[in-house]
Enzyme design. Sequence first.
Site, mmCIF file in Angstrom:
data_model
loop_
_atom_site.group_PDB
_atom_site.id
_atom_site.type_symbol
_atom_site.label_atom_id
_atom_site.label_comp_id
_atom_site.label_asym_id
_atom_site.label_seq_id
_atom_site.Cartn_x
_atom_site.Cartn_y
_atom_site.Cartn_z
ATOM 1 N N HIS A 86 -37.956 -4.878 -33.446
ATOM 2 C CA HIS A 86 -37.725 -3.477 -33.082
ATOM 3 C C HIS A 86 -36.256 -3.188 -32.805
ATOM 4 O O HIS A 86 -35.834 -2.025 -32.869
ATOM 5 C CB HIS A 86 -38.511 -3.128 -31.822
ATOM 6 C CG HIS A 86 -39.917 -2.694 -32.066
ATOM 7 N ND1 HIS A 86 -40.255 -1.722 -32.980
ATOM 8 C CD2 HIS A 86 -41.081 -3.081 -31.478
ATOM 9 C CE1 HIS A 86 -41.570 -1.535 -32.945
ATOM 10 N NE2 HIS A 86 -42.094 -2.352 -32.051
ATOM 11 N N GLU B 64 -43.767 0.358 -35.614
ATOM 12 C CA GLU B 64 -44.769 -0.640 -35.242
ATOM 13 C C GLU B 64 -45.293 -1.459 -36.413
ATOM 14 O O GLU B 64 -45.501 -2.671 -36.289
ATOM 15 C CB GLU B 64 -45.927 0.045 -34.505
ATOM 16 C CG GLU B 64 -45.506 0.782 -33.246
ATOM 17 C CD GLU B 64 -44.801 -0.110 -32.229
ATOM 18 O OE1 GLU B 64 -44.897 -1.346 -32.339
ATOM 19 O OE2 GLU B 64 -44.148 0.437 -31.323
ATOM 20 N N HIS C 44 -41.930 -9.721 -32.431
ATOM 21 C CA HIS C 44 -42.250 -8.305 -32.667
ATOM 22 C C HIS C 44 -41.222 -7.404 -31.980
ATOM 23 O O HIS C 44 -40.644 -6.501 -32.612
ATOM 24 C CB HIS C 44 -43.657 -8.031 -32.123
ATOM 25 C CG HIS C 44 -44.119 -6.613 -32.273
ATOM 26 N ND1 HIS C 44 -45.042 -6.229 -33.224
ATOM 27 C CD2 HIS C 44 -43.801 -5.485 -31.597
ATOM 28 C CE1 HIS C 44 -45.268 -4.931 -33.122
ATOM 29 N NE2 HIS C 44 -44.520 -4.457 -32.134
ATOM 30 N N GLU C 45 -40.992 -7.642 -30.693
ATOM 31 C CA GLU C 45 -40.074 -6.772 -29.953
ATOM 32 C C GLU C 45 -38.638 -6.929 -30.431
ATOM 33 O O GLU C 45 -37.867 -5.957 -30.437
ATOM 34 C CB GLU C 45 -40.174 -7.065 -28.456
ATOM 35 C CG GLU C 45 -41.557 -6.859 -27.858
ATOM 36 C CD GLU C 45 -42.156 -5.499 -28.155
ATOM 37 O OE1 GLU C 45 -41.398 -4.510 -28.279
ATOM 38 O OE2 GLU C 45 -43.389 -5.414 -28.278
ATOM 39 N N ALA D 196 -45.843 -5.226 -24.193
ATOM 40 C CA ALA D 196 -44.395 -5.425 -24.268
ATOM 41 C C ALA D 196 -43.745 -4.189 -24.870
ATOM 42 O O ALA D 196 -44.384 -3.431 -25.609
ATOM 43 C CB ALA D 196 -44.061 -6.666 -25.103
ATOM 44 N N MET D 197 -42.459 -3.991 -24.552
ATOM 45 C CA MET D 197 -41.739 -2.788 -24.965
ATOM 46 C C MET D 197 -40.309 -3.133 -25.354
ATOM 47 O O MET D 197 -39.614 -3.858 -24.641
ATOM 48 C CB MET D 197 -41.766 -1.774 -23.823
ATOM 49 C CG MET D 197 -40.904 -0.558 -24.052
ATOM 50 S SD MET D 197 -41.477 0.391 -25.486
ATOM 51 C CE MET D 197 -39.954 1.228 -25.945
ATOM 52 N N GLU D 198 -39.854 -2.556 -26.472
ATOM 53 C CA GLU D 198 -38.627 -2.972 -27.144
ATOM 54 C C GLU D 198 -37.360 -2.298 -26.647
ATOM 55 O O GLU D 198 -36.397 -2.128 -27.421
ATOM 56 C CB GLU D 198 -38.760 -2.683 -28.641
ATOM 57 C CG GLU D 198 -38.849 -1.198 -29.017
ATOM 58 C CD GLU D 198 -40.258 -0.662 -29.123
ATOM 59 O OE1 GLU D 198 -40.459 0.396 -29.755
ATOM 60 O OE2 GLU D 198 -41.176 -1.290 -28.574
ATOM 61 N N ASN D 199 -37.255 -1.909 -25.385
ATOM 62 C CA ASN D 199 -36.024 -1.286 -24.889
ATOM 63 C C ASN D 199 -34.803 -2.024 -25.443
ATOM 64 O O ASN D 199 -34.724 -3.251 -25.370
ATOM 65 C CB ASN D 199 -36.000 -1.343 -23.364
ATOM 66 C CG ASN D 199 -37.306 -0.899 -22.747
ATOM 67 O OD1 ASN D 199 -37.703 0.242 -22.856
ATOM 68 N ND2 ASN D 199 -37.993 -1.844 -22.113
ATOM 69 N N GLU E 272 -41.783 4.728 -23.342
ATOM 70 C CA GLU E 272 -42.449 5.111 -24.591
ATOM 71 C C GLU E 272 -43.918 5.419 -24.306
ATOM 72 O O GLU E 272 -44.591 4.652 -23.609
ATOM 73 C CB GLU E 272 -42.351 3.984 -25.628
ATOM 74 C CG GLU E 272 -42.781 4.451 -27.011
ATOM 75 C CD GLU E 272 -42.602 3.371 -28.086
ATOM 76 O OE1 GLU E 272 -42.370 3.741 -29.246
ATOM 77 O OE2 GLU E 272 -42.693 2.179 -27.759
#
Length: 884
Positions: A340, A359, A336-337, A301-304, A165
Site C-alpha cells: 500500500h 486493496e 500487504h500493508e 491492519a492499516m497502511e498509514n 480509513e
Amino acid sequence: MRKSLVSAIALALALSAGATLAMPAPHAAAAVSQTPTQLPRNVRPTHYAVAITPHADKLNFNGQVTVDVQVLKPSTRITLNAAGMTFSSVTLVPAAGKGAALKPKIAVDAKTQTATFSFDRTIAPGHYKLAMDYVGTIGTQANGLFAIDYPTAAGQKRALYTQFENSDARRFIPSWDEPAYKATFDLTVTVPSNERAVSNMPVASKVGVGHGMEKVTFQTTPKMSTYLLFFALGDFDRVTTTSDGTQIGVVMQKGKGAQAAFTLASAKTVLHDYNQYFGIKYPLPKLDNIAAPGSSQFFSAMENWGAIFTFEYAMLLDPAYSTQGDKMEVFNTAAHEMAHQWFGDLVTMDWWDNLWLNEGFASWMAERETEKVHPEWNTVLGTVGVREAAMSVDAVATTHPIVQKIATVEQASQAFDTITYSKGEAVIRMLEAYVGPENWRQGVHNYLKAHAYGNTVSDDLWHAMDAVAPGKHLTQVAHDFTLQPGVPLIKVDSAMCSNGETTLKLTQGEFTKDRPHKQPLRWHVPVTAEVVGNAASSTLVDGTATMKLKGCGPVLVNAGQSGYYRTLYAPAQLAALKQDFNKLAPIDQLGLMSDTWAESMAGLEPVSDFLDMAKATPADAAPEIWAEVAGSLTALDGYYRGDKARQDRFRAYAVAQLKPVFARVGWDAKPDESTSTTLLRTQLIGALSELGDADMLKEVRRRYDAQATNPKAVPPALRKTILAIVAEHADAATWDKLHAEAKAEKSPMIKDRLYGLLSYAKDKALAQRALDLALTAEPGATNSAGMIRGVSWQHPELAYDFAMAHRAQVDKLVDSTSGGRYYPSLGSMSFDPAMIGKIKAYEATIDPSARRPAEAVIANIQYRMMIRKDRLPAVDAWLAKNGG
C-alpha cells in the site's frame, strides 16, 4: 488495509457452508470525469499545521489546526468535514498576512459530519489560512483517535492510536476528508515526556514544557490523503533495522521486542523487493510498524504512510502461543500493508468506488511476495482459495462490480469486502498472466511514476497496460471483469482428437448459484487449456471459441488456475480427468475439485461427482488437497445441523475418510515435514473434532487436562487448536476454568484470544453466559463485539436476538465502520426462515444506504435453506450406496 481476522474467520465459516455475503450495488459505469464528493468544490486545502494535546484520562483532546487553503471561486461559506468535536474559535486570514481576520458563524451537522463556516461578506478567490481551535473525543473503538487499555505485569496501561480509513480523520482534524483532497501535514503533539509519540514522519524536535510534558514536532509529510495520517502515544519500545537506506521500525508495548523480530526481518526483505519491483524507491525516511493490543470488527491492519498500524495478533509472534499459520499471516499482513505504501499511499484512488485499486493490488502483491520469499510455504495453492471466496459471493444476486458506485460514508465502509479484496486479487492475477509478468510490471511502474502523489481511476492503470501490451486490448478485458459483476462459465462442448491434435470447442455462459434461468452476461475471457501432460495454449473467449491443443487425452481448462471463471465439463470429460487426477499439478487438482464442488452445489452437475472425487483422493495427495476434502466434508456436515440421524450417518463416513490421513500425519511434528503438512495437522484435528470423532475429542481433552503436569502435552503449535476444541465442547466447569485463565492472563494478545474462546461453546447456557459477559467491561472494549459474533457461529438466533435486545449497549462496542454489517452478520449462519423476517425488520429501521449487508445475509440464509432441501437428499443417496 487488511480485513479483520475476526471477520475473516466468520467469512471462512460462512463460505464453508455456501454463504453469499457480497453486497449489491448499481452496475458501475466507466470512469467519469468529475470526482465524486460530499463537499462543495469551492475550496481546496494544501497544507495542515496540526497541534494536539491528548488527555488520555479524560478521553478527550484539545486541537488546533491552521489549514492553508485556496478559495477557487467567490464564496460566503466554507464547508469541511468534522465529527465529534466542538469548536471554540475559527478565523480566516489572507495567506499574505494583509487584511483583518474574519470570524464566521459556525454550524455543525452531525448527520452529514460537516462543519460550515458562514462569513458576512464574500471571500474572493485566493490563498488563505483557516485556523480552528476545538475539542475532540477519544473513543474506545478503532475510529478517529482511540484508547486501548491492556494488562501488563506492572498493572493496567492505556495507549492511544488513530484509525482514519475510510472517513474518520474528521474525528481528529476538521478537514477535507476525502481521498482526492491531498495535502501535506505538520503534526505537533504535547504529551507526557515518559511516553513515546509516533507519527508518519520522524521526530523533528522535542521541547520540554514542564510538568512532565514535552512538545514533539514531526517532520512534514509528503502530499497525501487525510485518511493516511497517523498518531500513537504510549509506553512503547521500538526496534529498528535498515533497508536500502530507509529506517524500518517496529513499535510495540514495552518488553515485546523479541516477538517483533520476524516482522522486522520480513519488512527489511519486503521493502527491498518492492523498491526493485516497482522501480520507484520508497520515498519516506522511515517506515514504522506499530503493534496494538485489541481488535476491530472492521480491520486488522492499516497502511498509514510511514506508520503502518497492526493489531498485535497480526504482527507479533509469541513462541508460547503462535503457530505456523500465524507466522504466515504476519508475513502476508506486513507485505500487504507495505504494498500500500505505493498502491494507495503514493498513488491513491480518486474516490472510494475505485477502492480495489488499493486493496486488490495490495492483496495480489502480498501473495506474490510471499511466494517469492517463502516458496517452502507453497502459498501459490492458496490462490485457488482466494478465487473461490470471491466466486462464492460473486455468483449470487447480491454481488456487485469491482468498481462500484459509492455515494455515502456507510457505502464506502461496506466496500471493504470480498469482491474488493479477493476478486480484485484474482482478476489482477488473471490479467498479469494474460499480458505477461514483465509487461505487467512495466505497466505498473509507468502508472505509479505518472501519477505519484496524485489520484487515479481504474482506466489510468488500463491505459498504462495498453501502452506496454498494445495487442492485448487489456482495457476491454479489464472492463468486462471490473465494471460488471458475476462469474463467467466456460463450457467444454467437445474435445475431438485427430492426428495427435485435440480440437476443443468452448461456449461461454455465466455461473450463478441462485438464478438458474438468468440471462448470462458476456466477457472477453482469457482461457488457458491443455491436454494433460502436454503444452498449454491460450485464447480469448468471447461467446464461443475453438482451440487446437497438442496431444490427445483428457483436456484441462484453466490450466495453472490463473483464470477467473468456472469450467463445466461433460460427464465423459470429467470422468477422464478424474482418472488422470494424479497427473495434474496440485494447483489444478484444487481447481478441478473447487469447480466440481461449486457446480454440484449449484445443480449444474450431480453432487456425486464431487463426493466420488473426494472419496478417490489418493493417500499421497498434496496436503492442500486433503485440506480441501476436509473443509468440504465439514461444510456438508454443517448443513445437517439439527438433524441428528442423518448427520450421524454422514459423520461416520466423513470420519472414516479423514482418520487414516491423520494417522499418517500424526500428533507430533517431524523434523523434515513440509509447512503444508504442519498446517494439515491442525486442520485435520479441527475437522475430526467438528465431525464428532470420539477418539479425537477424547485425545484433545486428555492433552488439555495433562498440560498442568506435562507441558509437552499441548505444544505451542497445537495450543490454539486444542483450546478452541475444548472451548467448543466445554461443560460449565471447563468454561469456568477458561474464564479464570482469561482473567489471570497478562499477555494482551493471549488474553484477548481466551475471552474469544468463551463464545465458542455449543452449550446454549454457556453461550448465554458469554453474551452476558460481553456487555461488561471485563473482556475489553474492543473484544466484546467479537464475542457476540463468536456466539453467532453456533447460536445465530440467540446472538442476534441478544444484540437487538441490547442494541444501545452493543452499539458502543462496534466500531462505526462496521455498524452497517455487524448486526445482520449475526444471523448469517441461521437456517431458520424466521431470521429473514427479523433481518427485514431491522433493515426497515436503518438508512437505505446501510441496507446492503442485510440483503446479502438474507440471500445467504435462503441459499443455505435451498442446499438443505435440494442437495442433501442426493448426499444421502450417495452415502447409501457408498457405505455411509
